[in-house]
Design an enzyme around this catalytic site. Structure first.
Site, short mmCIF file in Angstrom:
data_model
loop_
_atom_site.label_atom_id
_atom_site.label_comp_id
_atom_site.label_asym_id
_atom_site.label_seq_id
_atom_site.Cartn_x
_atom_site.Cartn_y
_atom_site.Cartn_z
N ARG A 145 5.73 -9.01 -41.73
CA ARG A 145 4.72 -9.66 -40.88
C ARG A 145 5.26 -10.05 -39.51
O ARG A 145 4.85 -11.05 -38.93
CB ARG A 145 4.14 -10.89 -41.59
CG ARG A 145 3.42 -10.59 -42.88
CD ARG A 145 2.22 -9.67 -42.68
NE ARG A 145 1.64 -9.30 -43.97
CZ ARG A 145 1.96 -8.22 -44.67
NH1 ARG A 145 2.84 -7.36 -44.20
NH2 ARG A 145 1.39 -7.97 -45.83
N SER B 48 -5.14 -15.28 -43.63
CA SER B 48 -4.00 -15.94 -44.27
C SER B 48 -3.32 -16.88 -43.28
O SER B 48 -2.94 -16.47 -42.19
CB SER B 48 -2.99 -14.90 -44.76
OG SER B 48 -3.55 -14.09 -45.77
N GLU C 272 1.40 -17.93 -40.32
CA GLU C 272 1.09 -16.53 -40.04
C GLU C 272 0.04 -16.44 -38.93
O GLU C 272 0.06 -15.52 -38.13
CB GLU C 272 0.58 -15.81 -41.30
CG GLU C 272 0.26 -14.35 -41.06
CD GLU C 272 0.03 -13.58 -42.34
OE1 GLU C 272 -0.86 -12.71 -42.35
OE2 GLU C 272 0.74 -13.83 -43.34
#
Length: 308
Positions: A176, A226, A296
């Site tokens: 990520r 998320s 995130e």
């Protein structure tokens, strides 16, 4: 007309592509965010280079707005220029199993177009509501796939107007994240290496991914996707749920009852509500399990809770 508006109009001839004091809550999936000084739709690399030059001369911050799906904008908004990539940045060109796509193209649109041509590798992206450029910078992924698996090359434009082609090693893919995060790089184009595959099988896999998303995510409420990255060997959602935080609320921001790693906007949530709740969740999980969760979602503007 202000001097800045005049300079923008000298670059962007269509006045409909320049919006002043535009509320960014209109452009984020969580429906939160104060005004941008200027929101500008950019149609080609020439316009983008000139805008970046202007921003450099005037010492203006520059933000790139994709689909606004993994983003929280402060209630005070952001200063400077918010740029949305359109026109040539949304194009898709296919040559065999190689795809060239602009950084402003929608990931789900790209995934579906690839499947219709019998090209596999992007099934994971069908349920990621973001753009190719944003997806590359954060190495977006789902269902065991991510951008690192398909990207062969990226063309980026730096804040000083320089254009550079980068190979995967230079992009620096990680979980990520990439080396491009936190830099001035703007993704203009991405070259992807896909694989021939059965069209029916690809479409079946994507239906499964979309059905799973509908079954597990709180899509009935505005949300920013998320909230936290999964820590190594675990899931942020599991830790948040085990900490008893499902349903936890600050104002109209609530930890989803359906998926604990989502914060939903029940109606009138503010960025302060969301960030205060994120801080509470992070602190509680760290206290209970000794794991410090990392955000995130991207956060623009005033943010004492999760500094860059």
């Amino acid at each position: 007309m202000s001097p800045m508006a005049e300079r923008l109009r000298s670059i962007i001839r269509d006045p409909g592509r320049i919006r002043r004091a535009e509320p960014l809550k209109r452009h984020t999936s969580v429906r939160i965010g104060g005004p941008a000084d200027y929101l500008v739709e950019v149609a080609d690399r020439h316009e983008l280079s000139r805008l970046l030059r202007l921003a450099g001369e005037e010492a203006l911050p520059v933000y790139i707005l994709g689909s606004g799906s993994n983003l929280v904008v402060s209630d005070e908004g952001v200063r400077g220029l918010v740029l949305r990539l359109t026109g040539e940045f949304a194009r898709i060109a296919v040559d065999g199993s190689t795809v060239r796509v602009g950084g402003g193209c929608s990931l789900p649109k790209l995934a579906h177009q690839a499947s219709r041509r019998g090209l596999g590798g992007l099934e994971f992206a069908c349920a990621i509501p973001g753009t190719v450029g944003a997806g590359l910078v954060m190495n977006a992924g789902a269902h065991g796939g991510d951008m690192a698996q398909v990207v062969a090359e990226a063309t980026v434009i730096w804040g000083d107007g320089r254009m550079e082609r980068l190979c995967p090693g230079e992009i620096g893919f990680a979980y990520r994240s990439t080396r491009l995060q936190g830099t001035s790089a703007i993704v203009a184009e991405v070259v992807m290496a896909l694989r021939p595959a059965d069209r029916a099988a690809l479409e079946g896999a994507m239906r499964q991914h979309l059905n799973r998303r509908r079954a597990t995510q709180p899509l009935q409420y505005p949300n920013a996707g998320s909230v936290f990255k999964n820590p190594p060997g675990d899931y942020a959602g599991r830790l948040i749920e085990q900490a008893g935080l499902k349903g936890e609320r600050v104002g109209d921001a609530q930890v989803s009852e359906k998926h604990a790693n989502f914060i939903v906007n029940l109606g009138q949530a503010t960025a302060r509500d969301v960030l205060t709740l994120m801080d509470r969740v992070r602190s509680t999980v760290e206290r209970r399990f000794g794991v410090r969760l990392e955000a995130e979602v991207k956060i623009w503007g005033h943010n004492p809770w999760f500094p860059p």
